[in-house]
Design an enzyme around this catalytic site. Structure first.
Site, mmCIF file in Angstrom:
data_model
loop_
_atom_site.group_PDB
_atom_site.id
_atom_site.type_symbol
_atom_site.label_atom_id
_atom_site.label_comp_id
_atom_site.label_asym_id
_atom_site.label_seq_id
_atom_site.Cartn_x
_atom_site.Cartn_y
_atom_site.Cartn_z
ATOM 1 N N ASP A 88 -11.345 13.256 -14.760
ATOM 2 C CA ASP A 88 -10.860 12.216 -15.659
ATOM 3 C C ASP A 88 -11.930 11.131 -15.700
ATOM 4 O O ASP A 88 -12.795 11.081 -14.831
ATOM 5 C CB ASP A 88 -9.532 11.639 -15.124
ATOM 6 C CG ASP A 88 -8.979 10.551 -16.026
ATOM 7 O OD1 ASP A 88 -8.990 10.746 -17.256
ATOM 8 O OD2 ASP A 88 -8.536 9.506 -15.516
ATOM 9 N N SER A 89 -11.842 10.252 -16.695
ATOM 10 C CA SER A 89 -12.788 9.134 -16.747
ATOM 11 C C SER A 89 -12.578 8.194 -15.560
ATOM 12 O O SER A 89 -13.488 7.483 -15.171
ATOM 13 C CB SER A 89 -12.610 8.365 -18.047
ATOM 14 O OG SER A 89 -11.301 7.863 -18.130
ATOM 15 N N CYS A 139 -8.428 13.978 -18.775
ATOM 16 C CA CYS A 139 -8.683 12.825 -19.635
ATOM 17 C C CYS A 139 -8.382 13.197 -21.091
ATOM 18 O O CYS A 139 -8.951 14.151 -21.626
ATOM 19 C CB CYS A 139 -10.148 12.431 -19.484
ATOM 20 S SG CYS A 139 -10.669 11.123 -20.584
ATOM 21 N N ASN A 140 -7.491 12.443 -21.716
ATOM 22 C CA ASN A 140 -7.159 12.718 -23.111
ATOM 23 C C ASN A 140 -8.370 12.556 -24.029
ATOM 24 O O ASN A 140 -8.549 13.325 -24.966
ATOM 25 C CB ASN A 140 -6.066 11.755 -23.589
ATOM 26 C CG ASN A 140 -4.686 12.221 -23.206
ATOM 27 O OD1 ASN A 140 -4.072 12.983 -23.938
ATOM 28 N ND2 ASN A 140 -4.200 11.787 -22.055
ATOM 29 N N THR A 141 -9.191 11.547 -23.762
ATOM 30 C CA THR A 141 -10.355 11.299 -24.608
ATOM 31 C C THR A 141 -11.331 12.478 -24.513
ATOM 32 O O THR A 141 -11.812 12.988 -25.534
ATOM 33 C CB THR A 141 -11.036 9.973 -24.194
ATOM 34 O OG1 THR A 141 -10.062 8.925 -24.208
ATOM 35 C CG2 THR A 141 -12.164 9.626 -25.118
ATOM 36 N N GLU A 176 -4.271 -1.713 -15.176
ATOM 37 C CA GLU A 176 -5.217 -1.942 -14.080
ATOM 38 C C GLU A 176 -5.045 -3.344 -13.484
ATOM 39 O O GLU A 176 -5.379 -3.573 -12.327
ATOM 40 C CB GLU A 176 -6.649 -1.704 -14.559
ATOM 41 C CG GLU A 176 -6.789 -0.291 -15.107
ATOM 42 C CD GLU A 176 -8.112 0.365 -14.829
ATOM 43 O OE1 GLU A 176 -9.109 -0.361 -14.731
ATOM 44 O OE2 GLU A 176 -8.138 1.600 -14.700
ATOM 45 N N CYS A 192 -2.493 9.265 -23.173
ATOM 46 C CA CYS A 192 -3.483 8.706 -22.239
ATOM 47 C C CYS A 192 -2.855 8.801 -20.860
ATOM 48 O O CYS A 192 -1.681 8.445 -20.693
ATOM 49 C CB CYS A 192 -3.806 7.256 -22.590
ATOM 50 S SG CYS A 192 -4.812 6.412 -21.348
ATOM 51 N N THR A 193 -3.624 9.298 -19.893
ATOM 52 C CA THR A 193 -3.018 9.577 -18.580
ATOM 53 C C THR A 193 -2.537 8.323 -17.851
ATOM 54 O O THR A 193 -1.753 8.421 -16.911
ATOM 55 C CB THR A 193 -4.019 10.321 -17.667
ATOM 56 O OG1 THR A 193 -5.264 9.662 -17.746
ATOM 57 C CG2 THR A 193 -4.154 11.759 -18.091
ATOM 58 N N HIS A 194 -3.007 7.151 -18.280
ATOM 59 C CA HIS A 194 -2.507 5.922 -17.659
ATOM 60 C C HIS A 194 -1.087 5.579 -18.125
ATOM 61 O O HIS A 194 -0.338 4.924 -17.402
ATOM 62 C CB HIS A 194 -3.381 4.723 -18.064
ATOM 63 C CG HIS A 194 -4.604 4.513 -17.223
ATOM 64 N ND1 HIS A 194 -5.728 5.267 -17.356
ATOM 65 C CD2 HIS A 194 -4.880 3.611 -16.247
ATOM 66 C CE1 HIS A 194 -6.643 4.835 -16.505
ATOM 67 N NE2 HIS A 194 -6.153 3.837 -15.816
ATOM 68 N N TYR A 199 -13.769 5.791 -21.132
ATOM 69 C CA TYR A 199 -14.360 6.626 -22.182
ATOM 70 C C TYR A 199 -13.794 6.268 -23.557
ATOM 71 O O TYR A 199 -14.459 6.436 -24.568
ATOM 72 C CB TYR A 199 -14.043 8.109 -21.932
ATOM 73 C CG TYR A 199 -14.783 8.769 -20.795
ATOM 74 C CD1 TYR A 199 -15.640 8.062 -19.957
ATOM 75 C CD2 TYR A 199 -14.618 10.137 -20.566
ATOM 76 C CE1 TYR A 199 -16.301 8.695 -18.915
ATOM 77 C CE2 TYR A 199 -15.278 10.772 -19.528
ATOM 78 C CZ TYR A 199 -16.116 10.048 -18.707
ATOM 79 O OH TYR A 199 -16.766 10.690 -17.683
ATOM 80 N N GLY A 200 -12.564 5.772 -23.573
ATOM 81 C CA GLY A 200 -11.797 5.634 -24.820
ATOM 82 C C GLY A 200 -12.365 4.655 -25.827
ATOM 83 O O GLY A 200 -11.946 4.629 -26.974
#
Lengths: 262, 262
Positions: A10-11, A73-75, A152, A184-186, A42-43
């Site tokens: 992932d990023s 990572c979705n991006t 974050e 988005c994984t977040h 990355y997004g």
């Protein structure tokens, strides 16, 4: 039998939601996770840079003799999956296809919302995957660039986060949407806030669906692991550790590695 | 006479506020600006990574035969200035010392606030510089990690941005602070919002002070330029162009270069 871990990248830290979902389902597998924290996010970056970073990350994992690479990572999944599939000699699984497929199964009104980073939404990857399964569905997309920084900052259930969610998601109202893809994984960390704003809308989290897909691939190969989890990052920070513990629910060791220096 | 530009680097787009301040003062100089947009932000990353990136950026500028390197990034200035000064064979100027010196000149109450990225505040660089000039001053520091994403979202004069500023800056109240250092090159774009929250407090913007310091160095060398500005980035994005135009007030060409690939 040779032990071969499942590789996940992932990023940054968000992909640990995917690692957790897969590990919960397959606790005897070995895992190696790489978070590219030195170059996150990355997004907000360009397609070319996202592809280059994704290739470098996959090559790094390949050095650890992984039997499968999960692009958490979705991006990266939105831009680099085809290229990774071509270059790698092991199966590569992204999060977009499983998420799209789950959304199609979930919708009854035929109207699906998709949220993600600027790059993920711009790529149109979810739209393409959903329409490939059912071209009669209606898709509404919205980038939500402040969600990751808010997460974050740790403002998960916060008045300000709620207002930001209201602002981003208000355009979904009156569209008869019944399913929202958290692209988005977040974002699963904001499930409560998003759920309040998008009342009565089913939230689709790719992590669970990706774990199911992973099962289909690894069930063909007998498990060779001992349940070990190794976490690598390109930049070691307390920030990563703090959010990683929020996601994983326990503490663990993290190693720093170089990915961009040859 | 050989033409030698002034080199300026930043983690991204914010350092253009410094380029603009120097160019306004010395319009005949040539400039080369590098924004490390492929690895931005620096402010959430570790000391080791910040130092490595800063060295790579300075070496990149050095290839363009610059006569001076201005480290427009507060985070880089906070961690890497000593190392850059040792490694480079041209003068290196950071933004922390000029900002600190301006704050000391401005304060009457002797109480100074400093805001910046997490890394800049954690480094204590402003505190050290201010106390070196006058050890009797009182310093209050606060990281404001959401300011940069809010600026990049374009929410400059916005209810939500105002609430975030209130949250971050409320602890400065009742401290008799009369001077606030904007310790991040993005923050001058929030001058209006910060000014409303910090009523009657003088805002110190390092860009202007750094331009003055630059003058002291380059006045010793006769100008060799023709007023050319060249902007390089490690990741080309519309985002950069959009914010760059907000800062510079006009449009210009941007080239993409590699900094982390050997």
């Amino acid at each position: 039998m040779e032990r071969r871990p499942i590789g996940i990248f992932d990023s940054g830290v968000g992909g640990l939601t995917v690692l957790k979902a897969i590990r919960d389902r397959f606790p005897d597998e070995d895992f190696i996770y790489f978070g590219d924290t030195a170059r996150v996010p990355y997004g907000t970056k360009s397609e070319r840079t996202i592809i280059r970073y994704s290739l470098e990350n996959a090559r790094l994992l390949r050095k650890f003799n992984v039997k499968l690479i999960v692009v958490a990572c979705n991006t990266s999944s939105s831009y680099a999956l085809d290229i990774l599939e071509k270059e790698m000699d092991v199966p590569v699984l992204g999060v977009v296809k499983p998420g799209a497929s789950a959304a199609v199964k979930a919708t009854k009104t035929g109207n699906i919302g998709v949220i993600g980073t600027e790059a993920t939404i711009k790529s149109g990857a979810y739209r393409r995957e959903i329409l490939t399964i059912n071209p009669f569905l209606k898709i509404f997309e919205k980038p939500c660039p402040l969600f990751v920084p808010l997460i974050e900052e740790g403002w998960l259930e916060d008045e300000i986060t709620y207002m930001v969610a209201e602002r981003y998601l208000s355009e979904f109202k009156n569209k008869n949407i019944d399913t929202l893809v958290l692209g988005c994984t977040h974002y699963p960390l904001l499930k409560n806030v998003i759920g309040k704003v998008c009342n009565n809308i089913k939230l689709v989290d790719s992590a669970e669906e990706t774990a199911l897909e992973t099962g289909k691939i690894i069930n063909k190969v007998k498990c060779t692991g001992k349940g070990e989890v190794r976490i690598l990052v390109s930049d070691m920070s307390n920030r990563f550790k703090k959010i990683a513990e929020m996601i994983m629910g326990d503490s663990f060791s993290i190693e720093e590695v170089s990915v961009d220096v040859c």
